[in-house]
Design an enzyme around this catalytic site. Structure first.
Site, PDB file in Angstrom:
ATOM      1  N   ASP A 199      31.763  36.834   0.748  1.00 42.91           N
ATOM      2  CA  ASP A 199      32.022  38.107   0.065  1.00 42.91           C
ATOM      3  C   ASP A 199      32.500  39.177   1.040  1.00 42.91           C
ATOM      4  OD1 ASP A 199      29.344  38.126   1.179  1.00 42.91           O
ATOM      5  OD2 ASP A 199      28.953  39.963   0.061  1.00 42.91           O
TER       6      ASP A 199
ATOM      7  N   HIS B 254      29.734  34.198   5.508  1.00 46.64           N
ATOM      8  CA  HIS B 254      29.655  34.641   4.104  1.00 46.64           C
ATOM      9  C   HIS B 254      31.042  34.833   3.505  1.00 46.64           C
ATOM     10  CE1 HIS B 254      30.309  39.059   4.863  1.00 46.64           C
ATOM     11  NE2 HIS B 254      29.662  38.832   5.994  1.00 46.64           N
TER      12      HIS B 254
ATOM     13  N   GLU C 221      26.303  38.544   0.853  1.00 51.45           N
ATOM     14  CA  GLU C 221      25.697  39.020   2.093  1.00 51.45           C
ATOM     15  C   GLU C 221      25.787  40.536   2.197  1.00 51.45           C
ATOM     16  OE1 GLU C 221      25.538  40.219   6.398  1.00 51.45           O
ATOM     17  OE2 GLU C 221      27.153  40.520   4.967  1.00 51.45           O
ATOM     18  N   GLU C 222      26.913  41.091   1.762  1.00 55.76           N
ATOM     19  CA  GLU C 222      27.156  42.534   1.917  1.00 55.76           C
ATOM     20  C   GLU C 222      26.250  43.381   1.033  1.00 55.76           C
ATOM     21  OE1 GLU C 222      28.773  43.606   4.286  1.00 55.76           O
ATOM     22  OE2 GLU C 222      30.418  42.257   4.783  1.00 55.76           O
TER      23      GLU C 222
ATOM     24  N   ASP D 268      29.474  35.921  12.423  1.00 56.07           N
ATOM     25  CA  ASP D 268      29.675  37.126  11.597  1.00 56.07           C
ATOM     26  C   ASP D 268      29.613  38.395  12.450  1.00 56.07           C
ATOM     27  OD1 ASP D 268      30.028  38.658   9.312  1.00 56.07           O
ATOM     28  OD2 ASP D 268      27.909  38.622   8.765  1.00 56.07           O
TER      29      ASP D 268
ATOM     30  N   HIS E 125      34.448  46.707   7.089  1.00 55.87           N
ATOM     31  CA  HIS E 125      34.218  47.547   5.902  1.00 55.87           C
ATOM     32  C   HIS E 125      35.175  48.736   5.862  1.00 55.87           C
ATOM     33  CE1 HIS E 125      29.728  46.101   5.788  1.00 55.87           C
ATOM     34  NE2 HIS E 125      30.574  45.132   6.039  1.00 55.87           N
TER      35      HIS E 125
ATOM     36  N   ASP F  83      35.753  40.356   8.058  1.00 55.65           N
ATOM     37  CA  ASP F  83      34.316  40.272   7.787  1.00 55.65           C
ATOM     38  C   ASP F  83      34.152  39.693   6.398  1.00 55.65           C
ATOM     39  OD1 ASP F  83      31.613  40.577   7.510  1.00 55.65           O
ATOM     40  OD2 ASP F  83      31.658  42.759   7.334  1.00 55.65           O
TER      41      ASP F  83
HETATM   42 ZN   LIG Z   1      29.721  40.222   7.650  1.00 57.02          ZN
END
Ligand SMILES: [Zn+2]
Length: 416
Positions: free
Chosen positions: A86, A84, A181-182, A204, A386, A147
């Site tokens: 984002d 992903h 995705e997030e 991921d 994150h 990520d």
């Molecule tokens: Zn991820």
């Protein structure tokens, strides 16, 4: 490969692709994600994936044709690789300044942009395997974006590697880079039919070697309590207040396992939104369990609570609606165990200790599984997703690329 892979990764993390929660009037949730998606289409074309294109939803798809004979190609499954673009809404991803801490010697890592952001050895057991490696972090003012831009860079490096080394045999590969995705929307517009892979891997995950083969079974429940509102000064015997009824439902649910009292394979009930007034109140609840029987028991328990409270407040009307969100991908993986077996073998061949993991959550793969595309999640080498403490080592990224190169070969070897 080292230099090219790093350049790619740095190029991608410097583009702000943060997605946004609760956006319902546009998809993807932020337009800036497309800056990276468009760049990837151009780079895929440069790598000879001639059909690379972005669709109206910002989803990038591309094909690397097989380099086997047509007869061989027919025997080797079409493998999907997904990442992903984002980054998490939780921490800024604007103006990311990646830093390489060369030849890590142990100890904490201080980040120059913010003296309060320290990546502590005591909190990062994986530092022990990184001595001598080159560790990449942000400057401490943003997340890094490993990520999932590490996954994007690793898939792109695999493709560059295959282009440069035509003697490496592979079947047809289908690539997909997804937005949002997030914020839980990564698969919303994913056209499994158009993608046309036999199965896929999301790249991921985190720690090197770890392949995620189980997710929760997940359902979402909603209680709707219909009360009766009248002027409170003249309400005796007439008013039915939905608020205390909602409170009673929450009280009973709180006697069950919840996220703060569970770990590992334990499931839970999680009321996470309550809203309303006298006339109407709603409670939204997440149901999670690794076992399919467990999730059924949890749904049955909600129904018992509903009945019990309805009997206590006969003049109110209480509705309960429970919908399935996704299932444990283990159920589907059991039907096609080679998808995991070969991934573990490729991991080993790349010199990495393989292992399987359960995740107390869902992945895009879990949703794709039940849209008909079997998709476990493989590692990227990244850590502390994150957060401003996010890190990944150059060497772990290289090993992940080596695993992907082995993966396409294992599938050819075993299928012919
Ligand atoms: Zn991820």
């Amino acid at each position: 490969m080292n230099k090219e892979m790093l350049e790619r990764f740095f190029r991608y993390v410097k583009i702000d692709t943060q997605s946004k929660e609760d956006v319902t009037d546009r998809y993807p949730s932020t337009a800036k994600q497309l800056d990276l998606s468009k760049m990837l289409v151009a780079e895929l074309r440069e790598l000879d994936l001639k059909d690379a294109a972005m669709d109206e939803f910002g989803l990038v798809m591309a094909t690397l044709p097989s380099n086997l004979t047509p007869a061989e190609t027919a025997k080797v499954p079409v493998i999907g690789l997904i990442a992903h673009v984002d980054t998490s809404p939780e921490v800024s991803g604007a103006d990311v300044k990646p830093i390489i801490h060369k030849n890590y010697k142990g100890g904490d890592i201080n980040l120059p942009g913010d003296p309060n952001v320290i990546i502590r050895q005591s909190e990062n057991p994986n530092f022990s395997g990184q001595i001598g490696n080159d560790i990449i972090t942000s400057d401490g003012t943003t997340l890094l974006g490993a990520d999932n831009k590490a996954g994007v860079a690793e898939i792109m490096s695999l493709l560059a590697n295959l282009q440069k080394n035509p003697e490496i045999k592979h079947g047809t590969l289908r690539i997909a880079f997804t937005p949002d995705e997030e914020v839980g929307g990564g698969t919303e517009h994913f056209d499994v039919k158009k993608y046309a892979a036999d199965f896929a891997y999301t790249v991921d995950g985190e720690t090197l070697g770890e392949i995620e083969i189980e997710t929760f079974n997940a359902s979402a429940g909603t209680f709707t309590i219909h009360g009766i509102n009248v002027h409170p000064g003249y309400a005796k015997g007439k008013m039915v207040n939905a608020i205390p009824i909602a409170a009673e439902i929450v009280r009973l649910m709180h006697q069950e396992p919840n996220p703060a009292t569970t770990e590992k394979r334990e499931g839970y009930l999680h009321p996470y939104v309550i809203e309303g007034g006298v006339e109407k109140a709603t409670i939204r609840v997440l149901l999670r369990d690794f076992d399919i029987d467990g999730i059924r028991t949890k749904a049955a328990r909600l129904n018992e609570i509903r009945n019990q409270v309805a009997a206590q407040f006969p003049r109110a009307r209480i509705e309960l609606d429970v919908k399935e969100s996704y299932k444990n991908i283990h159920v589907k993986l059991a039907e096609y165990p080679k998808v995991i077996e070969y991934a573990l073998e490729a991991t080993q061949r790349a010199g990495i200790q393989p292992g399987t993991q359960i995740i107390r959550g869902g992945t895009d793969g879990a949703k794709l599984c039940f849209m008909g595309l079997l998709t476990p999640n493989i590692f990227t080498g990244g850590h502390n997703f994150h957060s401003k403490q996010e890190w990944i080592s150059v060497q772990d990224m290289e090993k992940t690329v080596a695993m992907l190169v082995n993966l396409v070969q294992v599938w050819v070897e075993k299928s012919l």
